[in-house]
Design an enzyme around this catalytic site. Structure first.
Site, short mmCIF file in Angstrom:
data_model
loop_
_atom_site.label_atom_id
_atom_site.label_comp_id
_atom_site.label_asym_id
_atom_site.label_seq_id
_atom_site.Cartn_x
_atom_site.Cartn_y
_atom_site.Cartn_z
CB CYS A 113 -19.51 5.05 -10.34
SG CYS A 113 -18.79 5.45 -8.75
CG HIS A 254 -16.68 2.78 -12.62
ND1 HIS A 254 -16.18 4.07 -12.63
CD2 HIS A 254 -16.92 2.47 -11.32
CE1 HIS A 254 -16.11 4.51 -11.39
NE2 HIS A 254 -16.55 3.57 -10.58
CG ASN A 284 -14.21 5.24 -8.25
OD1 ASN A 284 -14.76 5.94 -9.09
ND2 ASN A 284 -14.85 4.34 -7.54
N1 COA Z 1 -4.36 0.66 4.18
C1 COA Z 1 -4.02 -0.38 4.94
N2 COA Z 1 -4.91 -1.23 5.47
C2 COA Z 1 -6.20 -1.01 5.21
C3 COA Z 1 -6.65 0.06 4.42
C4 COA Z 1 -5.65 0.92 3.90
N3 COA Z 1 -5.96 1.96 3.12
N4 COA Z 1 -7.98 0.01 4.32
C5 COA Z 1 -8.38 -1.05 5.04
N5 COA Z 1 -7.31 -1.66 5.57
C6 COA Z 1 -7.28 -2.85 6.40
C7 COA Z 1 -8.61 -3.13 7.07
O1 COA Z 1 -8.73 -2.34 8.25
C8 COA Z 1 -8.50 -4.60 7.36
O2 COA Z 1 -7.68 -4.77 8.51
P1 COA Z 1 -8.05 -5.92 9.60
O3 COA Z 1 -7.93 -7.21 8.83
O4 COA Z 1 -7.00 -5.71 10.63
O5 COA Z 1 -9.44 -5.61 10.02
C9 COA Z 1 -7.72 -5.14 6.17
O6 COA Z 1 -7.04 -3.99 5.59
C10 COA Z 1 -8.58 -5.80 5.13
O7 COA Z 1 -9.72 -4.97 4.91
P2 COA Z 1 -10.78 -5.32 3.84
O8 COA Z 1 -11.82 -4.24 3.83
O9 COA Z 1 -11.26 -6.73 4.02
O10 COA Z 1 -9.90 -5.25 2.51
P3 COA Z 1 -10.31 -5.59 1.04
O11 COA Z 1 -9.41 -6.61 0.50
O12 COA Z 1 -11.80 -5.82 0.90
O13 COA Z 1 -9.99 -4.22 0.29
C11 COA Z 1 -11.15 -2.35 -0.61
C12 COA Z 1 -10.68 -3.05 0.65
C13 COA Z 1 -11.88 -1.08 -0.22
C14 COA Z 1 -9.92 -1.99 -1.44
C15 COA Z 1 -12.07 -3.34 -1.41
O14 COA Z 1 -13.08 -3.84 -0.57
C16 COA Z 1 -12.71 -2.66 -2.57
O15 COA Z 1 -12.04 -2.30 -3.51
N6 COA Z 1 -14.02 -2.53 -2.55
C17 COA Z 1 -14.75 -1.84 -3.62
C18 COA Z 1 -14.62 -0.35 -3.42
C19 COA Z 1 -15.06 0.42 -4.63
O16 COA Z 1 -14.57 0.18 -5.70
N7 COA Z 1 -15.99 1.35 -4.42
C20 COA Z 1 -16.50 2.17 -5.45
C21 COA Z 1 -17.38 1.38 -6.35
S1 COA Z 1 -18.03 2.37 -7.59
#
Ligand code: COA
Length: 327
Positions: A113, A254, A284
């Protein structure tokens, strides 16, 4: 010293829109979950005939037209992508041929990215040393081809698109004031595509059964590091130019996730009306996100002569960086 100045911007986005409602029918998720956790409402998806090169060419043609530079005046084409048309040759070479940029050397860079900011940094150095005068920098991705559409942790995040900038040598005050690029390889396997390289070459077992062709991500780790890294990169830009956040006219981070952007701007102390966002429309788009956003802000009249524009990037590698521009 010669300044590297952005004299044209362009973007190309596929027509096809994939909404959160569409995703609700594909995986166990909801519009509410995606909106609250990411701020994304929809993303663009390339059609069968669209590739990283075709989107790149579209964005490049718009940027060339705005700058008034002819394709054969380009000295260099730098293309940031993690979804090239082929592992080799460089997609930049396909773009060179399509544009008729017969005098340009062309190469791809892999900085996830951060690809566009890395590209700007390389362009700045070529211009400052006098090695090139007219450079096309592109960030372009067709991530939908490496997204695992059965993995709700990742498939909600990404979209396709391309953005481009023409960077020219200039004697003006305006131009790139600084670029800073950083890497932290301790976390290379936190966000990556495990399959099809030399470590896990393509086989039915690895590519198909173990799904190694697709993006793998530890979302929580990426989130924490993204906020800290973008703050570090932004501070490096401001410190190098003896500026403070109050000097920034527009902040273009970004477009990964609304919560990452909000946390970063809060730590920096940049007011929300100075932050340009479009991730609700495009998700993204990795290396394409900053140049697409820069072009949108430019065409919306948000970049005025003399404005101080801060770009910050973060991505797999980890790679991160910043560029500070006097417009
Ligand atoms: N829809 C519904 N539930 C979802 C889901 C979706 N699309 N994706 C994950 N979950 C669930 C998980 O399974 C988890 O369930 P559990 O508690 O029963 O295990 C719960 O939601 C929380 O998951 P978690 O991973 O802790 O959520 P989060 O608050 O960290 O959000 C992201 C997940 C991916 C949105 C967040 O971590 C994020 O934005 N990370 C950065 C990603 C990014 O920007 N990457 C590119 C960088 S350049």
């Amino acid at each position: 010293m010669l300044k590297a100045r952005i004299t044209g911007t362009g973007a190309a986005l596929p027509d096809k829109i994939l909404t959160n409602a569409d995703l609700e029918r594909m995986v166990d998720t909801s519009d509410e979950w995606i909106t609250i956790r990411t701020g994304i409402k929809e993303r663009r998806i390339a059609s069968d005939g669209e590739f990283t090169s075709t989107l790149s060419v579209g964005a490049a043609r718009s940027a060339l037209e705005m700058s008034g530079v002819a394709a054969d005046e380009l000295d260099l084409i730098i293309l940031g992508t993690v979804t090239p048309d082929f592992p080799f040759p460089a997609t930049a070479c396909i773009v060179q041929q399509e544009l008729g940029a017969v005098n340009a050397a062309a190469f791809d860079i892999s900085a996830a990215c951060s690809g566009f900011v890395y590209g700007l940094s390389i362009a700045e150095k070529y211009i400052q040393t006098g090695a090139a005068r007219n450079i096309l920098v592109i960030g372009a991705e067709v991530l939908s081809r490496i997204v695992d559409w059965t993995d709700r942790n990742t498939c909600i995040l990404f979209g396709d698109g391309a953005g481009a900038a023409i960077v020219q040598a200039s004697q003006d005050e305006a131009g790139l004031l600084s670029t800073h690029i950083f890497s932290n390889g301790s976390y290379w396997n936190t966000l990556y595509q495990p399959g099809c390289g030399s470590r896990n070459p393509a086989t039915k077992q690895s590519t198909i059964d173990e799904r190694l062709f697709f993006i793998k991500m530890e979302g929580n780790d990426v989130f924490k590091h993204a906020v800290r890294a973008m703050e570090e990169a932004a501070c490096a830009a401001l410190t190098a130019n003896n500026m403070t956040p109050s000097d920034i006219s527009l902040f273009i981070p970004h477009q990964a996730n609304r919560r990452i952007i909000d946390a970063t701007t809060k730590r920096l102390g940049v007011p929300s009306d100075k932050v340009f966002l479009n991730l609700h429309h495009y998700g993204n788009t990795s290396s394409a996100s900053i140049p697409i956003t820069l072009d949108e802000a430019n065409r919306a009249g948000r970049l005025k002569s003399g404005d101080i524009i801060l770009l910050t990037a973060f991505g797999g590698g980890f790679s991160y960086g910043s560029a500070l521009i006097r417009w």
